[in-house]
Write a protein that holds these residues in place. Structure first.
Motif, short mmCIF file in Angstrom:
data_model
loop_
_atom_site.label_atom_id
_atom_site.label_comp_id
_atom_site.label_asym_id
_atom_site.label_seq_id
_atom_site.Cartn_x
_atom_site.Cartn_y
_atom_site.Cartn_z
N GLU A 45 1.99 -18.52 -12.94
CA GLU A 45 1.27 -18.53 -11.67
C GLU A 45 2.08 -19.19 -10.55
N ILE A 46 2.84 -20.22 -10.89
CA ILE A 46 3.71 -20.86 -9.89
C ILE A 46 4.73 -19.85 -9.40
N LEU A 47 5.38 -19.18 -10.33
CA LEU A 47 6.39 -18.18 -9.97
C LEU A 47 5.79 -17.01 -9.20
N LYS A 48 4.65 -16.54 -9.64
CA LYS A 48 3.97 -15.42 -8.97
C LYS A 48 3.58 -15.81 -7.55
N TYR A 49 3.00 -16.98 -7.39
CA TYR A 49 2.58 -17.43 -6.06
C TYR A 49 3.79 -17.55 -5.14
N ALA A 50 4.86 -18.15 -5.65
CA ALA A 50 6.07 -18.33 -4.83
C ALA A 50 6.62 -16.99 -4.37
N GLU A 51 6.66 -16.03 -5.25
CA GLU A 51 7.22 -14.73 -4.89
C GLU A 51 6.30 -13.97 -3.92
N GLU A 52 5.01 -13.94 -4.22
CA GLU A 52 4.07 -13.17 -3.39
C GLU A 52 3.88 -13.76 -2.00
N ASN A 53 4.14 -15.06 -1.85
CA ASN A 53 3.90 -15.73 -0.57
C ASN A 53 5.17 -16.18 0.13
N ASN A 54 6.30 -15.64 -0.31
CA ASN A 54 7.59 -15.94 0.33
C ASN A 54 7.84 -17.44 0.48
N VAL A 55 7.62 -18.17 -0.60
CA VAL A 55 7.86 -19.61 -0.60
C VAL A 55 9.36 -19.85 -0.53
N ASP A 56 9.76 -20.83 0.27
CA ASP A 56 11.17 -21.16 0.43
C ASP A 56 11.65 -22.19 -0.59
N ILE A 57 10.78 -23.15 -0.90
CA ILE A 57 11.15 -24.27 -1.77
C ILE A 57 9.96 -24.61 -2.67
N VAL B 90 9.95 -22.63 -15.08
CA VAL B 90 10.09 -22.27 -13.67
C VAL B 90 11.58 -22.25 -13.30
N ALA B 91 12.32 -23.26 -13.74
CA ALA B 91 13.74 -23.35 -13.41
C ALA B 91 14.53 -22.13 -13.91
N LYS B 92 14.15 -21.61 -15.04
CA LYS B 92 14.85 -20.46 -15.62
C LYS B 92 14.61 -19.17 -14.83
N LYS B 93 13.44 -19.06 -14.18
CA LYS B 93 13.03 -17.78 -13.61
C LYS B 93 12.88 -17.76 -12.09
N VAL B 94 12.95 -18.91 -11.44
CA VAL B 94 12.66 -19.01 -10.02
C VAL B 94 13.68 -18.25 -9.17
N LYS B 95 13.21 -17.68 -8.05
CA LYS B 95 14.08 -16.94 -7.15
C LYS B 95 14.27 -17.65 -5.81
N CYS B 96 13.62 -18.79 -5.64
CA CYS B 96 13.81 -19.58 -4.42
C CYS B 96 14.40 -20.93 -4.82
N THR B 97 14.57 -21.80 -3.85
CA THR B 97 15.10 -23.14 -4.13
C THR B 97 14.08 -23.94 -4.92
#
Length: 140
Positions: free
Chosen positions: A89-101, A123-130
């Motif tokens: 859910e952390i990863l999904k939220y970050a991606e869907e909401n254009n989270v920067d960090i 999260v560290a393994k899969k994250v696409k933002c900082t």
């Protein structure tokens, strides 16, 4: 000027509040929009108890978010509550909401050192933002 979106997962532990302290120390309220996120974990309960368990989890999560939000009243923030598997859910939220960090606090207790914090590690393994991993008790 667009503010940078900073996602801060809150799990109810005092440890997770270290990320808020880090935010306040290093991020200008005029330049970031913090998003406090609490994920209600999916638990398997008897069908007859599911509604009550869901309501209690949501109520508890929203209380945590209210408590955490009082620590960042000087920021233009928002709070979010979702159900699911925490790291997903952390990863999904970050991606869907254009989270920067994403700001997360690691668990440094000796008995847990082998898992950095399984959620943080996942999260560290899969994250696409900082991703900023804040040491536990950085501000003592």
């Amino acid at each position: 000027m667009n503010k940078r979106k900073v996602l801060i997962p809150i799990d109810g532990s005092v440890r997770s509040l270290e990320s808020i302290k880090y935010l306040k120390e290093y991020y200008d309220p005029n330049k970031v929009e913090p998003i406090l996120l609490h994920v209600g974990e999916i638990v398997f309960v008897p069908r007859s108890s599911m509604q009550l368990a869901t309501q209690q989890t949501e109520l508890s999560g929203k209380r945590l978010l209210d408590k955490a939000s009082k620590l960042i009243e000087e920021y233009d923030y928002k709070t979010e509550f979702v159900f699911g598997y925490i790291s997903d859910e952390i990863l999904k939220y970050a991606e869907e909401n254009n989270v920067d960090i994403i700001l997360m606090t690691k668990n440094t207790k000796k008995k847990f050192s082998f898992i950095l914090g399984s959620v943080t590690a996942d999260v560290a393994k899969k994250v696409k933002c900082t991703l900023v991993i804040v040491p536990e008790k950085i501000f003592e």
